[in-house]
Design an enzyme around this catalytic site. Structure first.
Site, mmCIF file in Angstrom:
data_model
loop_
_atom_site.group_PDB
_atom_site.id
_atom_site.type_symbol
_atom_site.label_atom_id
_atom_site.label_comp_id
_atom_site.label_asym_id
_atom_site.label_seq_id
_atom_site.Cartn_x
_atom_site.Cartn_y
_atom_site.Cartn_z
ATOM 1 N N LYS A 55 1.304 -1.214 -0.277
ATOM 2 C CA LYS A 55 0.156 -0.229 0.002
ATOM 3 C C LYS A 55 1.157 1.068 0.033
ATOM 4 C CE LYS A 55 -3.700 -2.061 2.368
ATOM 5 N NZ LYS A 55 -4.542 -2.539 3.215
ATOM 6 N N GLN A 99 -4.593 -1.289 9.885
ATOM 7 C CA GLN A 99 -4.289 -2.713 9.359
ATOM 8 C C GLN A 99 -4.402 -4.000 9.668
ATOM 9 O OE1 GLN A 99 -3.662 -3.134 5.654
ATOM 10 N NE2 GLN A 99 -4.219 -5.500 5.456
ATOM 11 N N ASP A 122 -11.071 2.355 4.061
ATOM 12 C CA ASP A 122 -11.037 1.044 4.025
ATOM 13 C C ASP A 122 -13.305 1.195 3.638
ATOM 14 O OD1 ASP A 122 -9.217 -0.619 4.036
ATOM 15 O OD2 ASP A 122 -9.256 -0.103 5.969
HETATM 16 N N1 GUN Z 1 -7.022 -6.326 6.044
HETATM 17 C C1 GUN Z 1 -7.181 -7.611 5.028
HETATM 18 N N2 GUN Z 1 -8.265 -7.136 3.929
HETATM 19 C C2 GUN Z 1 -7.784 -5.419 4.883
HETATM 20 C C3 GUN Z 1 -8.579 -4.222 3.554
HETATM 21 O O1 GUN Z 1 -8.826 -4.039 2.648
HETATM 22 N N3 GUN Z 1 -8.106 -3.032 4.388
HETATM 23 C C4 GUN Z 1 -7.588 -3.250 6.167
HETATM 24 N N4 GUN Z 1 -7.633 -2.250 6.498
HETATM 25 N N5 GUN Z 1 -7.532 -4.474 6.218
HETATM 26 C C5 GUN Z 1 -7.562 -5.414 6.094
#
Ligand code: GUN
Length: 286
Positions: A55, A99, A122
């Site tokens: 990311k 995350q 998100d």
């Molecule tokens: N863990 C697995 N997929 C995601 C996501 O799209 N965003 C976040 N913040 N954590 C995750």
């Protein structure tokens, strides 16, 4: 009938989305507006570390500033909430991403609820999930929106199709069902308590697998000519990255299929970047 499915190339489609994001970031820059994403990672889950690194790399390539907050796995709920509170109030931060999963002892629901809905890139906050439910939203759910973007790119129509989603998570399954419904698909959500799963999957024109188990979807479960989207990111017994779908066998039956890696994964990140730019625009009344 044996066929060879067309590969839906997530790298290609995500690049098109990222190019557009970069253009938007540049034009915001001309107005004196920078775009910044705060990324929080707690503990040392290796998969989370890989996702966060990817990311951050994607932010850099798009001209988005990323700030990482790497917290110790013994971080308390209060410390984490205090950090989020500071980021909510920081006018230089447009988006906040924590995350998941969080280490045991931390309350994921409370953490998601503490992120300002205006910075929730998100789209996990109940306010944003509610907007998705009523079909009226600014922040797209990252993985599901990435999937619809791929369907659009390849000209795959959703309206009136039987769409089966395996998995009912708040991150993928539920919002995926909402986006398909918005496009007038006939949507079925299957999950771990579904009986006779193959009855539902074999009727699907569009089958979305978000289970988290290697080779869960086998060729006998798939309709001839179906579009098969694999959301899984698993390791097989040899430690190799693989999805939820038995790719070799299913690609002889499907019309389109996403590979793992190189399918859905890159699209999730592209949507995250898109949401971060949307956040910056909205916070600047653009
Ligand atoms: N863990 C697995 N997929 C995601 C996501 O799209 N965003 C976040 N913040 N954590 C995750």
């Amino acid at each position: 009938m044996e066929r060879t499915a067309k590969i839906i190339d997530g790298k290609l489609v995500s690049q098109a989305v990222k190019d557009k994001v970069r253009e938007d970031v540049l034009s915001l820059g001309e107005k004196g507006i920078s775009v910044c994403l705060a990324v929080i990672i707690v503990g040392d889950n290796p998969a989370s570390r890989t996702y966060v690194n990817n990311k951050k790399k994607a932010c850099k390539a798009a001209g988005i500033i990323s700030r990482e907050y790497a917290l110790d796995e013994n971080t308390t709920q209060q410390e984490l909430l205090e950090l989020i509170d500071r980021l909510n109030k920081d006018s230089e931060v447009n988006g906040i991403l924590c995350q998941l999963p969080l280490p045991q002892g931390l309350d994921e629901k409370a953490v998601i609820a503490s992120i300002s809905p205006e910075k929730d890139v998100d789209a996990f906050h109940a306010v944003n999930a509610g907007h998705i439910m009523i079909g009226d939203y600014s922040f797209l759910p990252c993985t599901p929106a990435g999937i619809t973007e791929m369907l659009d790119y390849y000209g795959i129509e959703v309206a009136s199709k039987n769409c089966t989603v395996i998995g009912r998570s708040n991150i993928v399954g539920k919002p995926m069902a909402m986006l398909l419904l918005k496009r007038n698909g006939t949507v079925t959500i299957c999950h771990s308590a579904t009986k006779n799963l193959a009855d539902y999957t074999s009727r699907a024109d569009i089958l979305i697998a978000a289970v988290g188990k290697p080779n869960f979807v086998t060729a006998d479960m798939v309709k001839d000519g179906a579009v098969v989207i694999d959301v899984g990111i698993n390791r097989n017994s040899e430690g190799k990255l693989c999805g939820d779908v038995d790719f070799d066998a299913v690609s002889k039956k499907a019309s389109y299929i996403t590979p793992v890696p190189g399918g859905v994964g890159p699209m999730t990140i592209a949507t995250l970047l898109k949401n971060t730019v949307t956040a910056a625009k909205l916070q600047n009344n653009l």
